[in-house]
Motif scaffolding. Sequence first.
Motif, mmCIF file in Angstrom:
data_model
loop_
_atom_site.group_PDB
_atom_site.id
_atom_site.type_symbol
_atom_site.label_atom_id
_atom_site.label_comp_id
_atom_site.label_asym_id
_atom_site.label_seq_id
_atom_site.Cartn_x
_atom_site.Cartn_y
_atom_site.Cartn_z
ATOM 1 N N LEU A 69 34.364 -26.269 -47.097
ATOM 2 C CA LEU A 69 35.080 -25.243 -46.361
ATOM 3 C C LEU A 69 36.481 -25.706 -45.988
ATOM 4 N N VAL A 70 36.614 -26.938 -45.487
ATOM 5 C CA VAL A 70 37.942 -27.438 -45.112
ATOM 6 C C VAL A 70 38.819 -27.593 -46.352
ATOM 7 N N ALA A 71 38.228 -28.071 -47.443
ATOM 8 C CA ALA A 71 39.003 -28.227 -48.678
ATOM 9 C C ALA A 71 39.541 -26.901 -49.182
ATOM 10 N N ALA A 72 38.801 -25.825 -48.934
ATOM 11 C CA ALA A 72 39.209 -24.508 -49.422
ATOM 12 C C ALA A 72 40.442 -23.972 -48.699
ATOM 13 N N VAL A 73 40.706 -24.446 -47.471
ATOM 14 C CA VAL A 73 41.842 -23.913 -46.716
ATOM 15 C C VAL A 73 42.983 -24.909 -46.561
ATOM 16 N N ALA A 74 42.757 -26.161 -46.934
ATOM 17 C CA ALA A 74 43.791 -27.196 -46.796
ATOM 18 C C ALA A 74 44.555 -27.367 -48.102
ATOM 19 N N ASP A 75 45.851 -27.606 -47.993
ATOM 20 C CA ASP A 75 46.667 -27.821 -49.183
ATOM 21 C C ASP A 75 46.429 -29.197 -49.798
ATOM 22 N N GLU A 76 46.018 -30.162 -48.981
ATOM 23 C CA GLU A 76 45.801 -31.524 -49.461
ATOM 24 C C GLU A 76 44.314 -31.751 -49.770
ATOM 25 N N SER A 77 44.032 -32.834 -50.486
ATOM 26 C CA SER A 77 42.663 -33.132 -50.897
ATOM 27 C C SER A 77 41.945 -33.906 -49.790
ATOM 28 N N VAL A 78 41.440 -33.193 -48.814
ATOM 29 C CA VAL A 78 40.792 -33.835 -47.668
ATOM 30 C C VAL A 78 39.456 -34.460 -48.036
ATOM 31 N N THR A 79 38.864 -34.027 -49.137
ATOM 32 C CA THR A 79 37.564 -34.589 -49.528
ATOM 33 C C THR A 79 37.684 -36.034 -49.990
ATOM 34 N N ASP A 80 38.904 -36.510 -50.212
ATOM 35 C CA ASP A 80 39.099 -37.920 -50.576
ATOM 36 C C ASP A 80 38.920 -38.846 -49.371
ATOM 37 N N LEU A 81 38.933 -38.282 -48.169
ATOM 38 C CA LEU A 81 38.776 -39.092 -46.966
ATOM 39 C C LEU A 81 37.341 -39.605 -46.855
ATOM 40 N N ASN A 82 37.204 -40.855 -46.459
ATOM 41 C CA ASN A 82 35.904 -41.401 -46.106
ATOM 42 C C ASN A 82 35.655 -41.163 -44.615
ATOM 43 N N ARG A 83 34.431 -41.450 -44.163
ATOM 44 C CA ARG A 83 34.132 -41.329 -42.744
ATOM 45 C C ARG A 83 35.094 -42.203 -41.931
ATOM 46 N N PHE A 84 35.577 -41.646 -40.839
ATOM 47 C CA PHE A 84 36.502 -42.311 -39.924
ATOM 48 C C PHE A 84 37.859 -42.601 -40.569
ATOM 49 N N ILE A 101 47.336 -26.437 -43.233
ATOM 50 C CA ILE A 101 46.439 -25.283 -43.256
ATOM 51 C C ILE A 101 47.234 -24.070 -42.805
ATOM 52 N N ASP A 102 47.351 -23.084 -43.670
ATOM 53 C CA ASP A 102 48.134 -21.877 -43.390
ATOM 54 C C ASP A 102 49.545 -22.229 -42.940
ATOM 55 N N GLY A 103 50.121 -23.239 -43.585
ATOM 56 C CA GLY A 103 51.476 -23.652 -43.299
ATOM 57 C C GLY A 103 51.636 -24.518 -42.067
ATOM 58 N N ILE A 104 50.535 -24.882 -41.419
ATOM 59 C CA ILE A 104 50.578 -25.659 -40.175
ATOM 60 C C ILE A 104 50.031 -27.056 -40.430
ATOM 61 N N GLU A 105 50.762 -28.073 -40.013
ATOM 62 C CA GLU A 105 50.294 -29.442 -40.179
ATOM 63 C C GLU A 105 49.253 -29.769 -39.110
ATOM 64 N N CYS A 106 48.098 -30.253 -39.564
ATOM 65 C CA CYS A 106 47.011 -30.614 -38.669
ATOM 66 C C CYS A 106 46.594 -32.062 -38.938
ATOM 67 N N TRP A 107 46.414 -32.825 -37.897
ATOM 68 C CA TRP A 107 45.819 -34.152 -38.057
ATOM 69 C C TRP A 107 44.332 -33.921 -38.311
ATOM 70 N N THR A 108 43.861 -34.355 -39.479
ATOM 71 C CA THR A 108 42.539 -33.994 -39.971
ATOM 72 C C THR A 108 41.732 -35.259 -40.206
ATOM 73 N N GLU A 120 37.370 -33.140 -37.814
ATOM 74 C CA GLU A 120 37.986 -32.706 -36.572
ATOM 75 C C GLU A 120 39.465 -32.504 -36.842
ATOM 76 N N LEU A 121 39.973 -31.347 -36.428
ATOM 77 C CA LEU A 121 41.351 -30.963 -36.716
ATOM 78 C C LEU A 121 42.120 -30.809 -35.418
ATOM 79 N N ILE A 122 43.269 -31.444 -35.343
ATOM 80 C CA ILE A 122 44.141 -31.361 -34.180
ATOM 81 C C ILE A 122 45.401 -30.616 -34.597
ATOM 82 N N ALA A 123 45.662 -29.483 -33.927
ATOM 83 C CA ALA A 123 46.780 -28.608 -34.298
ATOM 84 C C ALA A 123 47.562 -28.236 -33.051
#
Length: 365
Positions: A162-177, A184-191, A203-206
């Motif tokens: 779900l997060v990968a579908a809305v994020a411009d970057e490849s968040v699935t490459d992240l490991n735990r922690f 996301i929708d033009g807004i930078e979020c610490w993900t 967890e997303l901080i926007a």
Amino acid sequence: MPLQTPPLRGIHDERGAKFTEFGGWDMPVEFDSIQAEHEAVRDAVGIFDVSHMGQIHVTGPDATTLMQRLTSNDVTRLGVGDSQYAVLTDEEGIIIDDTVIYRLPDEDGDPTYLFVPNAGTDEETHERWINYRNEFDLEATVDNRTDEYAMFAVQGPDAAELVAAVADESVTDLNRFQAMTATIDGIECWTARTGYTGEDGFELIAPWEDAERIWSQFECQPCGLGARDTLRIEAGLLLSGQDFDHESNPRTPYEAGIGFTVALDTEFVGRDALDRAREDGAEEELVGFQLIDRGVPRHGYDITNTDDRVIGTVTSGTMSPTVDQPIGLGYVPSEYAEPGTTLNVVVRGRSKKTRVEPTPFIDTV
């Protein structure tokens, strides 16, 4: 004092959420039902508004030194995009709070951190950092940004998709922690690939003002603090102020079962006391347990041995939606902490047969 409100208080109200006071905040406790929200996270995906959590930003030439001295883990191990679980302790090694620390990209060439204290503790934590910085003449900027950022937790086995579908970057490459800035929708979020449910998730901080735009991107079950509590108990995760409390239930990390957060090869407030505590061994330990008899354990209930002598106290308890059994956490003397030990929990004046169980109660990521 009036309760603080998350940026989406009105949106949640329109959705039909029920609210509760938590840490000085007016937060949604459930949207549809705790059962439905819990099952959504275990089986698919759900989203939580956790904007009540604190946000403390630390940067400057001595930022690493300051973070190292006031948290128990070894922050020097963190590269940019890494995070770690840690605790804040006093001089006696007693837990003040637990937190997650993120290493952000450097600012002006200086190391930069964001850490997340629990709800309602951000002001005193900010003051603690400022006072220590000033006392030891460290060069660091410490900002309380709790009211500047929203925080959402997208959790469950389908969270990555779900997060990968809305994020411009490849968040699935992240490991735990691990964490990164994602758009996301033009807004930078610490993900960050972190969470407190026992499931995979982010967890997303926007920015506070962009909270509604981010929340609206996720078409999934909204979840409140009720399901967050049942999920974290199943995962054997602690709740500050309940499973430990600096004033009413003072505990060391070793008693609370989170000794892995203590890096004794570093220098931090409480380090010497914890070194002694590790050598001496904990007299009491936090254990998981499952009721064999009918009943639901709740915070504050007595735990007794088979001779009905009170030996401990329940700190957290619930009827587990996943294992369909009454489960809980509580402190008992170490000689009663072995899994399989038979005890009792006093539920509404009646002793209910109970068995010590290893935690987590479920398979976790």
